[in-house]
Motif scaffolding. Sequence first.
Motif, PDB file in Angstrom:
ATOM      1  N   ALA A 116       0.605  -1.378  -0.038  1.00 27.00           N
ATOM      2  CA  ALA A 116       0.083   0.165  -0.138  1.00 27.00           C
ATOM      3  C   ALA A 116       0.910   1.369   0.149  1.00 27.00           C
ATOM      4  O   ALA A 116       0.079   2.673  -0.232  1.00 27.00           O
ATOM      5  N   ALA A 117       1.837   1.271   0.868  1.00 27.97           N
ATOM      6  CA  ALA A 117       2.618   2.526   1.150  1.00 27.97           C
ATOM      7  C   ALA A 117       3.616   2.499  -0.401  1.00 27.97           C
ATOM      8  O   ALA A 117       3.672   3.929  -0.962  1.00 27.97           O
ATOM      9  N   MET A 124       2.342   9.733  -6.105  1.00 31.57           N
ATOM     10  CA  MET A 124       3.050  10.537  -6.332  1.00 31.57           C
ATOM     11  C   MET A 124       3.883  10.909  -7.349  1.00 31.57           C
ATOM     12  O   MET A 124       4.796  11.771  -7.863  1.00 31.57           O
ATOM     13  N   ALA A 125       4.480   9.475  -7.498  1.00 29.63           N
ATOM     14  CA  ALA A 125       6.207   9.305  -8.317  1.00 29.63           C
ATOM     15  C   ALA A 125       5.780   9.947  -9.448  1.00 29.63           C
ATOM     16  O   ALA A 125       5.532  10.382 -10.671  1.00 29.63           O
ATOM     17  N   TRP A 135      11.331   4.848  -3.220  1.00 25.60           N
ATOM     18  CA  TRP A 135      10.627   3.287  -2.507  1.00 25.60           C
ATOM     19  C   TRP A 135      10.772   2.574  -1.572  1.00 25.60           C
ATOM     20  O   TRP A 135      10.225   1.825  -1.086  1.00 25.60           O
ATOM     21  N   LEU A 136      12.173   2.635  -1.937  1.00 27.60           N
ATOM     22  CA  LEU A 136      12.117   1.533  -0.510  1.00 27.60           C
ATOM     23  C   LEU A 136      11.709   2.187   1.214  1.00 27.60           C
ATOM     24  O   LEU A 136      12.094   1.470   1.498  1.00 27.60           O
ATOM     25  N   GLY A 142       5.746   1.497   5.340  1.00 29.14           N
ATOM     26  CA  GLY A 142       4.166   0.988   5.222  1.00 29.14           C
ATOM     27  C   GLY A 142       4.358  -0.191   6.179  1.00 29.14           C
ATOM     28  O   GLY A 142       3.244  -0.760   7.131  1.00 29.14           O
ATOM     29  N   ALA A 143       5.601  -1.445   5.962  1.00 29.52           N
ATOM     30  CA  ALA A 143       5.194  -1.986   6.727  1.00 29.52           C
ATOM     31  C   ALA A 143       6.020  -1.835   8.379  1.00 29.52           C
ATOM     32  O   ALA A 143       4.912  -2.726   8.614  1.00 29.52           O
ATOM     33  N   LEU A 144       6.075  -1.402   8.690  1.00 24.18           N
ATOM     34  CA  LEU A 144       6.709  -1.086  10.065  1.00 24.18           C
ATOM     35  C   LEU A 144       5.113  -0.338  10.664  1.00 24.18           C
ATOM     36  O   LEU A 144       4.883  -0.472  11.165  1.00 24.18           O
ATOM     37  N   ILE A 145       4.147   0.875   9.728  1.00 25.52           N
ATOM     38  CA  ILE A 145       2.743   0.930  10.536  1.00 25.52           C
ATOM     39  C   ILE A 145       2.112   0.345  10.585  1.00 25.52           C
ATOM     40  O   ILE A 145       1.217   0.162  11.410  1.00 25.52           O
ATOM     41  N   SER A 146       1.939   0.043   9.828  1.00 23.49           N
ATOM     42  CA  SER A 146       0.890  -1.942   9.458  1.00 23.49           C
ATOM     43  C   SER A 146       1.513  -2.760  10.660  1.00 23.49           C
ATOM     44  O   SER A 146       0.605  -3.563  11.038  1.00 23.49           O
TER      45      SER A 146
END
Length: 352
Positions: A116-117, A124-125, A135-136, A142-146
């Motif tokens: 999703a991130a 935006m790109a 990208w990285l 996204g992984a951390l927030i999820s």
Amino acid sequence: MQDSGILSTFQDPSASPGGPSLPSPEPGRSKDLVFDTCQVGVVLRAVLFVQAVVSVAALYGAQGVAHWVSQHALFTAASLPAVLGWLLVLCASKRWLACLPMPVQWATAIALGAFAALYGCGLMAWADLLVPAPWLASAASGALISAVMVAALVARARARAPAGAAAKLAELQARIRPHFLFNTLNSAIALVRAEPAKAEALLEDLSELFRHALADTQEAVPLWQEMALAEHYLAIEQVRFGERLRVEWQLDANASGARLPPLILQPLVENAVKHGVEPSPTGAKVRISTQRRGSSVVIKVTNTVPAGSGARGNGLALDNVRQRLALLHDVEGRFQSALVDGVFQVRIEIPL
């Protein structure tokens, strides 16, 4: 005396004669999902949490308030579609996720968060708003927030179990109070010779109450099952109070599938009898109604109270009901109680 029908009663709580017509049970639902994003409160908290993270992230490199606002708007444009997409996909696939082991559920949610991130970063790109595109960093964020949000949802889901167990124990203790049990058995003894059929029905209702009290803990049960339990309880009290207890049912069949915590209506009905019928020499009317209103169901339990008495309902029982509704339905569950014109009213609203 005729053959006992207690065993058959166990099979179909809605089959007792004289009570409200109740639909057949629904197929069982999976209880293995460790988190659930299909609730309005969850969506609101997730969006607010991500917005808080975005607000802090926009502070890095901000060269003033105007620059921070522009950065915040840029990050919001990328993160809001991402978090809403993450919530929507998890909600739509909840039945499939429930069949997976817990570690796989976690990994799936975190992987979807990273994807999703990346989706938000790609938007935006594509609009040339992020050059070069991180990208990285986006995937890691996204992984951390999820992962943090899933941990919060899992912790909230686990918090329901002890609350439900404590409430179940409290209901069991209330239901096997000596005076209630002795009054019921004495009523059955008095009816054995004169009216054996009524005595048998009374003992069947009592056994059904104990069956529900001792059953395995469930997170939620259908509304029709709670209504059947209330019917058994009122049938017992009807023998005790006779014409002093006047019960009125108004049940909407379209509302019977709504889910609510187990053993949550019986204490409300018990309060209505205890504080409305018992202290009044002329008795009281207890009214139980359900109604479907769009995507929600409204449940009402009301009872008249003796003149000059206040709302003396059991505050602990009402607080227990309120807290358990909040645990199961969050902001979508509403609980209200009030004494209006000599009638004590309890109103519950839950999603369908």
